[in-house]
Design an enzyme around this catalytic site. Sequence first.
Site, short mmCIF file in Angstrom:
data_model
loop_
_atom_site.label_atom_id
_atom_site.label_comp_id
_atom_site.label_asym_id
_atom_site.label_seq_id
_atom_site.Cartn_x
_atom_site.Cartn_y
_atom_site.Cartn_z
N SER A 259 42.25 27.04 44.34
CA SER A 259 42.89 28.48 44.52
C SER A 259 41.71 29.43 44.31
O SER A 259 40.55 29.41 44.70
CB SER A 259 43.80 28.51 43.56
OG SER A 259 44.69 29.69 43.78
N LYS A 263 37.28 29.62 45.36
CA LYS A 263 36.64 30.63 45.68
C LYS A 263 35.20 30.82 44.62
O LYS A 263 34.24 30.97 45.28
CB LYS A 263 37.34 32.13 45.48
CG LYS A 263 38.61 32.20 46.32
CD LYS A 263 39.35 33.77 46.08
CE LYS A 263 40.74 33.40 46.05
NZ LYS A 263 41.25 33.34 47.48
N TRP A 350 49.85 30.48 52.71
CA TRP A 350 49.27 31.71 51.92
C TRP A 350 47.80 31.47 52.06
O TRP A 350 46.89 32.61 52.34
CB TRP A 350 49.73 31.65 50.56
CG TRP A 350 49.12 32.65 49.65
CD1 TRP A 350 48.29 32.84 48.88
CD2 TRP A 350 49.51 34.26 49.70
NE1 TRP A 350 47.97 33.79 48.23
CE2 TRP A 350 48.80 34.64 48.58
CE3 TRP A 350 50.31 35.02 50.30
CZ2 TRP A 350 48.80 36.01 48.44
CZ3 TRP A 350 50.28 36.36 49.80
CH2 TRP A 350 49.49 36.91 49.08
N HIS A 400 50.61 24.50 47.44
CA HIS A 400 49.52 25.01 46.80
C HIS A 400 49.54 24.12 45.43
O HIS A 400 50.29 24.50 44.66
CB HIS A 400 49.79 26.45 46.70
CG HIS A 400 48.61 27.13 46.06
ND1 HIS A 400 47.34 27.39 47.02
CD2 HIS A 400 48.30 27.60 44.75
CE1 HIS A 400 46.38 28.06 46.21
NE2 HIS A 400 46.76 28.23 44.90
#
Length: 420
Positions: A259, A263, A350, A400
């Site tokens: 998540s 990044k 998402w 997720h």
Amino acid sequence: MMKTFYIAATVLILFSTVRAQPGSVNYDESKVPVYTLPALLETADGLQVTNTVQWEQQRRPEILELFARQVYGRTPKDPIAVRYEVLTENPHALGGKATSKQIKFVFHNGKKEIEAILLLFLPNNVQGKFPLFVAYNFKGNHSTTLDTTILYTKNFALVKEPNHPDWERGCQASRWAYDDVIARGYGIATMCYHDIFPDKPDLKDHSVVSLFPGYGKGEDAADEWQAIGAWAWGSSRILDYLTTEPSVDMDRIAIMGHSRQGKAALWAGAQDMRFKIVISNDSGAGGAALSRRKYGETIAIVSNIKPAWFCRALDRYHGREEDMPVDQHQLLALMAPRPVYVASAEEDRWADPKGEYLAAYHASPAYALYNLKGLPSATPPPIHQPIMNDVGYHIRAGKHDVTRYDWLAFLDFADKHFRK
């Protein structure tokens, strides 16, 4: 306390509202705009990159500079002193299969200190040096295991009120396949990301960013680093410590992030070549997903939810992704020639699984410069059919999360590249 809790609750409500309003988030593939990606293998002055020398000496530095200036902010070069204190060492962890260590990091600048605790699990049954995964956790080291000897850290008390369920031991143990990692002969190092930069409004003073020269002297510059940059910096500081562990093979270190930490893991891997495999799991916008697709989470949505993650320069591209000088295929390409792996989840719209796959696919030409194998087709594979080339990818069933399926795939990918 009530004011702080109210701010946190407001952020959570906003996050839920953004996800819940289909009109504000595009989940319709037919509404993905036609887009042109910025050139990967063309220099700023229009030269085609045809070999690794051009890539390493000219194009790669150009792309790295663009991400620093426009997306994540510049990582300061100032040295921050750190001292280590071994708090615990247990040679009988995980039923005797591993040795656990807890090491306190104290970052200091002569005036102020920030503490963090690293949790290590090292395999007992490996002769010689072994590879290791580095990965942040979200809810404290205590959340990754039921082990009652695992310590809580100072910053966790800042982000969670005393009766919050995240204080429960093992509350995210399902995300940590420690037994599988150790059984494969790997070590694993984890730290709570709040220790480096607390992910809650108005707590920047408690982050490592506050230790650097110039902090707090006026408004942030457009390219000043923020939370993602700090988390990436912290990952590299974990590597610094690992050089003191004689059994860890520093030529076989993988970083995995999920998540928002996916990044940060990609940005860490782009800047620090000591990470020999870089893995992104469900990282979405500003991670592995192409921004220009404007599908699911966008940079405008995520920046509105979490304004402290990216540098201020990114704000100018909200709703104008087509004007960005970069896109995420270029970030993934910065890992070349080191193996990179992108993981998605079928229900995690998402994070735009297709956009994550396409970014990895369009990063593949950088690997071809090294005669390495990228992704074979612009068509994503079916679920549970991983691609394990030098650029790897899988999409699994579910939402997720980080699951045992993901970890087993990461281990397979690492085995392929670390055990040649």
